[in-house]
Design a protein around this motif. Structure first.
Motif, PDB file in Angstrom:
ATOM      1  N   GLU A  83       0.728  -1.066   0.191  1.00 42.36           N
ATOM      2  CA  GLU A  83       0.103   0.056  -0.043  1.00 42.36           C
ATOM      3  C   GLU A  83       0.686   1.256   0.064  1.00 42.36           C
ATOM      4  OE1 GLU A  83      -2.942  -0.288   2.836  1.00 42.36           O
ATOM      5  OE2 GLU A  83      -4.018   1.670   2.180  1.00 42.36           O
ATOM      6  N   ALA A  84       1.968   1.175   0.658  1.00 41.49           N
ATOM      7  CA  ALA A  84       3.007   2.408   0.778  1.00 41.49           C
ATOM      8  C   ALA A  84       3.613   2.623  -0.424  1.00 41.49           C
ATOM      9  CB  ALA A  84       3.760   2.091   1.861  1.00 41.49           C
ATOM     10  N   ARG A  85       3.872   1.645  -1.575  1.00 44.84           N
ATOM     11  CA  ARG A  85       4.404   1.722  -2.750  1.00 44.84           C
ATOM     12  C   ARG A  85       3.864   3.045  -3.763  1.00 44.84           C
ATOM     13  NH1 ARG A  85       9.404  -0.259  -2.421  1.00 44.84           N
ATOM     14  NH2 ARG A  85       9.271   0.233  -4.670  1.00 44.84           N
ATOM     15  N   ALA A  87       2.132   5.056  -6.488  1.00 46.43           N
ATOM     16  CA  ALA A  87       1.020   4.625  -7.127  1.00 46.43           C
ATOM     17  C   ALA A  87       1.172   4.536  -8.613  1.00 46.43           C
ATOM     18  CB  ALA A  87      -0.062   5.926  -7.005  1.00 46.43           C
ATOM     19  N   ALA A  94       5.506  -3.513  -7.576  1.00 47.24           N
ATOM     20  CA  ALA A  94       5.270  -3.216  -6.198  1.00 47.24           C
ATOM     21  C   ALA A  94       5.105  -4.215  -5.312  1.00 47.24           C
ATOM     22  CB  ALA A  94       3.684  -2.332  -5.975  1.00 47.24           C
ATOM     23  N   ALA A 145      -4.994  -3.801  -1.248  1.00 46.44           N
ATOM     24  CA  ALA A 145      -3.823  -2.752  -1.210  1.00 46.44           C
ATOM     25  C   ALA A 145      -3.332  -2.136  -2.428  1.00 46.44           C
ATOM     26  CB  ALA A 145      -2.812  -3.381  -0.373  1.00 46.44           C
ATOM     27  N   LEU A 146      -3.191  -2.970  -3.691  1.00 44.92           N
ATOM     28  CA  LEU A 146      -2.989  -2.471  -4.836  1.00 44.92           C
ATOM     29  C   LEU A 146      -3.999  -1.431  -5.210  1.00 44.92           C
ATOM     30  CD1 LEU A 146      -1.646  -5.520  -6.519  1.00 44.92           C
ATOM     31  CD2 LEU A 146      -0.369  -3.745  -5.942  1.00 44.92           C
ATOM     32  N   ARG A 148      -6.237   0.414  -3.355  1.00 45.50           N
ATOM     33  CA  ARG A 148      -6.128   1.587  -2.514  1.00 45.50           C
ATOM     34  C   ARG A 148      -4.980   2.434  -2.879  1.00 45.50           C
ATOM     35  NH1 ARG A 148      -7.642  -2.137   1.661  1.00 45.50           N
ATOM     36  NH2 ARG A 148      -5.273  -2.403   2.251  1.00 45.50           N
ATOM     37  N   ARG A 149      -3.741   1.765  -3.408  1.00 54.12           N
ATOM     38  CA  ARG A 149      -2.647   2.566  -3.584  1.00 54.12           C
ATOM     39  C   ARG A 149      -2.823   3.421  -4.902  1.00 54.12           C
ATOM     40  NH1 ARG A 149       2.066   0.404  -7.058  1.00 54.12           N
ATOM     41  NH2 ARG A 149       0.595  -0.252  -8.290  1.00 54.12           N
ATOM     42  N   GLN A 150      -3.758   3.015  -5.665  1.00 52.55           N
ATOM     43  CA  GLN A 150      -3.991   4.012  -6.544  1.00 52.55           C
ATOM     44  C   GLN A 150      -5.536   4.542  -6.746  1.00 52.55           C
ATOM     45  OE1 GLN A 150      -2.468   1.284  -9.374  1.00 52.55           O
ATOM     46  NE2 GLN A 150      -4.589   0.823 -10.417  1.00 52.55           N
ATOM     47  N   ASP A 151      -5.863   4.437  -5.500  1.00 48.27           N
ATOM     48  CA  ASP A 151      -7.321   5.323  -5.019  1.00 48.27           C
ATOM     49  C   ASP A 151      -8.354   4.627  -6.049  1.00 48.27           C
ATOM     50  OD1 ASP A 151      -6.507   7.149  -3.195  1.00 48.27           O
ATOM     51  OD2 ASP A 151      -5.661   8.352  -5.132  1.00 48.27           O
TER      52      ASP A 151
END
Lengths: 203, 203
Positions: A83-85, A87, A94, A145-146, A148-151
């Motif tokens: 998630e922190a990687r 976007a 990632a 998580a992937l 969320r990472r890019q909204d």
DNA sequence: CCGAACTTGGCACTGAGTGTCAACTGTGGC
DNA sequence: GCCACAGTTGACACTCAGTGCCAAGTTCGG
């Protein structure tokens, strides 16, 4: 209730609980390595740590859980790292970097213990089954998580596949690394597995 | 021992055994659909088919097995089909076509039953776990079939990943197809899933 | 009709996992 | 120091999955 001020981050009671849990885990791993998984009962596991059967089940949901819970921890960390990687990064990268961030150091420092753990997990049917189960659940978490990472509100099928393939690569790397007794650079093994996985579906 | 001449391919005793097994499976599926998986005991399953508990376990290795064994059958067929695909074909295509050959007709003909089966398998945790376990084992078998198909002594890592991703695509297609109540062309759904899976690791 | 092979049900047993309760322990407030 | 309170523990009882064993059928070939 909980203490408002937690000196190093944890309550005394919580650290105590962790201590018992560690002791239980260590004793179990020793015993299981010696007499095999199926041949060991929960009573023996509990006795080896000097607690009652009932207490064992307060710390671990099942007999398999003593071994598998380590992987659960790793899973949580991987999800957080993913998630922190950034976007913009491709999902495959990632996941690869997240896995590396979580495992490399740990595996290098605890080589022998890690190898033993992986061996057991992959060889004993009951454990392999639970491992597969965990991976299955983890796949969903990583896909989310992937997303969320890019909204994105929820993961696309493609992200699901990326998460799945990433875990396959991870598992493949684990297997290979354990086969060479951990005498290989974990990061390199992971990179190789991810690269190979990426080529698997080329037409 | 076994009969030497088997008229339509099977001994009478074998067909009888199959009959009991089918009855057991049908009764179980009906009962499970009605009162849920965890809420149903093996005793009830056996009673529903008019058979003793002990006999139930002579036909199915576990409670989950009643549901999951269908998938085991499909798995065997897929492995056989994969092995029969031409050696020059890319692994991804071989798997995709093998899966299609095995499932499309069956799903189209038994739409409702198939949808119900898939739903249960994916929704009930205990079943989902066993499903993951089966997939894990099936992956090895498919990888070996892929290897045999092109005369390799054993599967390369890449073939393992191909098998794994193929199964992910298959599972994804199952999920999607069940979500639309089976109101979609199974072949098209499979094709879409495989295509999407192929793109998942692009960089 | 007889014997071999197979199926079945009943019974007893092990072992995982859970609910419940009473006893104990540490912590904080007074 | 004492008391309430929350959390931990062990003991007991219980359900249920899964297995080993055996005695009683059933089927089929000779």
């Amino acid at each position: 209730m909980r203490r408002r001020t937690e000196p190093p981050g944890l309550t005394l009671a919580e650290r105590k609980r962790q201590l018992v849990r560690d002791e239980l885990g260590d004793a179990a791993l020793r015993l299981l390595a010696r007499q095999g998984f199926e041949e060991t009962t929960v009573d023996q596991l509990a006795a080896a740590a000097g607690v009652s059967r009932r207490t064992f089940f307060r710390y671990f949901a099942s007999k398999e859980d003593v071994v598998i819970s380590f992987i659960g921890l790793v899973g949580e960390q991987i999800v957080a790292e993913v998630e922190a990687r950034p976007a913009g990064e491709p999902p495959a990268v990632a996941i690869r970097e997240a896995v590396k961030a979580v495992t490399v150091e740990d595996f290098t420092e605890n080589r022998e213990k890690s190898v033993a753990l992986i061996r057991h997990t992959l060889q004993i049917p009951a454990l392999r089954a639970r491992f597969a189960e965990r991976q299955d659940l983890l796949r969903d978490d990583i896909a989310e998580a992937l997303a969320r990472r890019q909204d994105l509100p929820e993961p696309t099928p493609r992200l699901h596949f990326a998460a799945g393939l990433g875990l396959l690569a991870f598992a493949g790397a684990l297997k290979h690394w354990a086969e060479v007794d951990g005498h290989a650079d974990p990061a390199a093994v992971l990179d190789a597995a991810f690269t190979e996985a990426g080529k698997a579906f080329a037409l």
